[in-house]
Design a protein around this motif. Sequence first.
Motif, PDB file in Angstrom:
ATOM      1  N   LEU A  99      -4.556   7.862 -12.680  1.00 11.63           N
ATOM      2  CA  LEU A  99      -5.198   9.019 -12.046  1.00 11.63           C
ATOM      3  C   LEU A  99      -5.965   9.909 -13.022  1.00 11.63           C
ATOM      4  N   PRO A 100      -5.405  10.312 -14.177  1.00 15.75           N
ATOM      5  CA  PRO A 100      -6.179  11.177 -15.082  1.00 15.75           C
ATOM      6  C   PRO A 100      -7.480  10.534 -15.555  1.00 15.75           C
ATOM      7  N   TRP A 101      -7.468   9.215 -15.785  1.00 13.12           N
ATOM      8  CA  TRP A 101      -8.668   8.518 -16.232  1.00 13.12           C
ATOM      9  C   TRP A 101      -9.744   8.524 -15.141  1.00 13.12           C
ATOM     10  N   PHE A 102      -9.352   8.188 -13.942  1.00  8.32           N
ATOM     11  CA  PHE A 102     -10.312   8.186 -12.836  1.00  8.32           C
ATOM     12  C   PHE A 102     -10.854   9.599 -12.598  1.00  8.32           C
ATOM     13  N   ALA A 103      -9.989  10.589 -12.627  1.00  8.73           N
ATOM     14  CA  ALA A 103     -10.410  11.965 -12.373  1.00  8.73           C
ATOM     15  C   ALA A 103     -11.386  12.444 -13.445  1.00  8.73           C
ATOM     16  N   THR A 104     -11.112  12.121 -14.696  1.00 15.11           N
ATOM     17  CA  THR A 104     -11.994  12.542 -15.788  1.00 15.11           C
ATOM     18  C   THR A 104     -13.368  11.905 -15.667  1.00 15.11           C
ATOM     19  N   VAL A 105     -13.398  10.598 -15.430  1.00 16.73           N
ATOM     20  CA  VAL A 105     -14.680   9.897 -15.263  1.00 16.73           C
ATOM     21  C   VAL A 105     -15.448  10.459 -14.075  1.00 16.73           C
ATOM     22  N   ALA A 106     -14.739  10.764 -12.986  1.00 17.88           N
ATOM     23  CA  ALA A 106     -15.391  11.295 -11.789  1.00 17.88           C
ATOM     24  C   ALA A 106     -16.047  12.640 -12.068  1.00 17.88           C
ATOM     25  N   VAL A 107     -15.303  13.551 -12.687  1.00 17.37           N
ATOM     26  CA  VAL A 107     -15.832  14.896 -12.939  1.00 17.37           C
ATOM     27  C   VAL A 107     -17.026  14.843 -13.889  1.00 17.37           C
ATOM     28  N   VAL A 108     -16.881  14.140 -14.998  1.00 18.48           N
ATOM     29  CA  VAL A 108     -17.956  14.082 -15.997  1.00 18.48           C
ATOM     30  C   VAL A 108     -19.190  13.399 -15.423  1.00 18.48           C
ATOM     31  N   SER A 109     -19.006  12.264 -14.775  1.00 16.04           N
ATOM     32  CA  SER A 109     -20.145  11.500 -14.252  1.00 16.04           C
ATOM     33  C   SER A 109     -20.867  12.255 -13.141  1.00 16.04           C
ATOM     34  N   LEU A 110     -20.116  12.873 -12.248  1.00 14.92           N
ATOM     35  CA  LEU A 110     -20.747  13.584 -11.135  1.00 14.92           C
ATOM     36  C   LEU A 110     -21.524  14.805 -11.615  1.00 14.92           C
ATOM     37  N   ILE A 111     -20.995  15.499 -12.607  1.00 18.14           N
ATOM     38  CA  ILE A 111     -21.717  16.652 -13.140  1.00 18.14           C
ATOM     39  C   ILE A 111     -23.016  16.200 -13.803  1.00 18.14           C
ATOM     40  N   ILE A 112     -22.921  15.186 -14.672  1.00 15.48           N
ATOM     41  CA  ILE A 112     -24.109  14.715 -15.394  1.00 15.48           C
ATOM     42  C   ILE A 112     -25.118  14.114 -14.428  1.00 15.48           C
ATOM     43  N   PHE A 116     -19.044   8.561  -8.129  1.00 14.64           N
ATOM     44  CA  PHE A 116     -18.524   8.406  -6.767  1.00 14.64           C
ATOM     45  C   PHE A 116     -17.419   7.358  -6.738  1.00 14.64           C
ATOM     46  N   ALA A 117     -17.613   6.262  -7.467  1.00 17.47           N
ATOM     47  CA  ALA A 117     -16.581   5.215  -7.507  1.00 17.47           C
ATOM     48  C   ALA A 117     -15.286   5.755  -8.099  1.00 17.47           C
ATOM     49  N   ALA A 118     -15.404   6.498  -9.198  1.00 13.54           N
ATOM     50  CA  ALA A 118     -14.213   7.076  -9.821  1.00 13.54           C
ATOM     51  C   ALA A 118     -13.572   8.117  -8.917  1.00 13.54           C
ATOM     52  N   PHE A 119     -14.397   8.876  -8.198  1.00 16.51           N
ATOM     53  CA  PHE A 119     -13.876   9.879  -7.268  1.00 16.51           C
ATOM     54  C   PHE A 119     -13.084   9.225  -6.136  1.00 16.51           C
ATOM     55  N   VAL A 120     -13.653   8.163  -5.553  1.00 19.92           N
ATOM     56  CA  VAL A 120     -12.942   7.426  -4.501  1.00 19.92           C
ATOM     57  C   VAL A 120     -11.632   6.863  -5.050  1.00 19.92           C
ATOM     58  N   GLY A 121     -11.680   6.329  -6.271  1.00 19.13           N
ATOM     59  CA  GLY A 121     -10.475   5.795  -6.888  1.00 19.13           C
ATOM     60  C   GLY A 121      -9.432   6.875  -7.125  1.00 19.13           C
ATOM     61  N   ALA A 122      -9.856   8.040  -7.620  1.00 17.04           N
ATOM     62  CA  ALA A 122      -8.916   9.125  -7.912  1.00 17.04           C
ATOM     63  C   ALA A 122      -8.244   9.643  -6.646  1.00 17.04           C
ATOM     64  N   ILE A 123      -9.025   9.896  -5.604  1.00 21.96           N
ATOM     65  CA  ILE A 123      -8.456  10.413  -4.354  1.00 21.96           C
ATOM     66  C   ILE A 123      -7.542   9.370  -3.715  1.00 21.96           C
TER      67      ILE A 123
END
Length: 252
Positions: free
Chosen positions: A22-35, A212-219
């Motif tokens: 979960l922390p890995w997916f959440a981190t990738v999601a936040v960073v990627s979506l912002i950028i 988006f992929a990381a976000f779906v994975g995290a949720i």
Amino acid sequence: MWKWLHPYAKPERAYQLCHTLLPWFATVAVVSLIIGTVWGLVFAPADYQQGDSFRIIYIHVPSAILSMGAYVAMAIAAAVGMIWQWRTAYMTMIAIAPVGAVMTFIALFTGAAWGKPMWGAWWVWDARLTSELILLFLYLGVMALYAAFDDKLQAGKAAGVMAVVGVVNVPIIHYSVEWWNTLHQGATISKFGKPSIAPEMLWPLLINLLGFAAFVGAISLMRLRNEIVQRELHRPWVADLVANSNARAEKE
């Protein structure tokens, strides 16, 4: 070949995996979506035909792709549950379903918002749009069928059959623009040899797709973790987990 997967049939091991990933997916999601979002909405050049209205692509395309990807993942989980009789697979299936449904709704909503200035209408019974709408109904059907049973093992089996059968709609969505004469534009980023989009527009789109992929994975991981705890409340390891959480909360 599949021996590495078998330990995660145990809810405790599946919970630990969720906690680790979960922390890995959440981190990738936040960073990627912002950028990706800031780059696409602010710094990417305007389209020579559509102007700034094309920028909805940075939300619409990733959500549309992930709506199909999440359904395939849900169907795979359902198939694993039916073949090996894993309760955790059915839990994974139902954890993914609402997330995929939300992605499908976002794809439909942003597609309608994009279609209005381009086609002059919010909705047309286009092959791509219609098959995507059917995908939303399939997600809702899986969730409704699962909720209709008190016995969650039987619920998983019934909903799993629907999920597996419904996967036939995914290639229909993907190839609809090739099989039928539709208003929807053809492939943009899947033509890896020569994508139909300039690199300065493509890169933020790919970054947002990753986000988006990381976000779906995290949720989905969060939902699966909660589903496991709710279904395994009578197990000693869950009691220990709750006791440890309470102890940490008291110290803080």
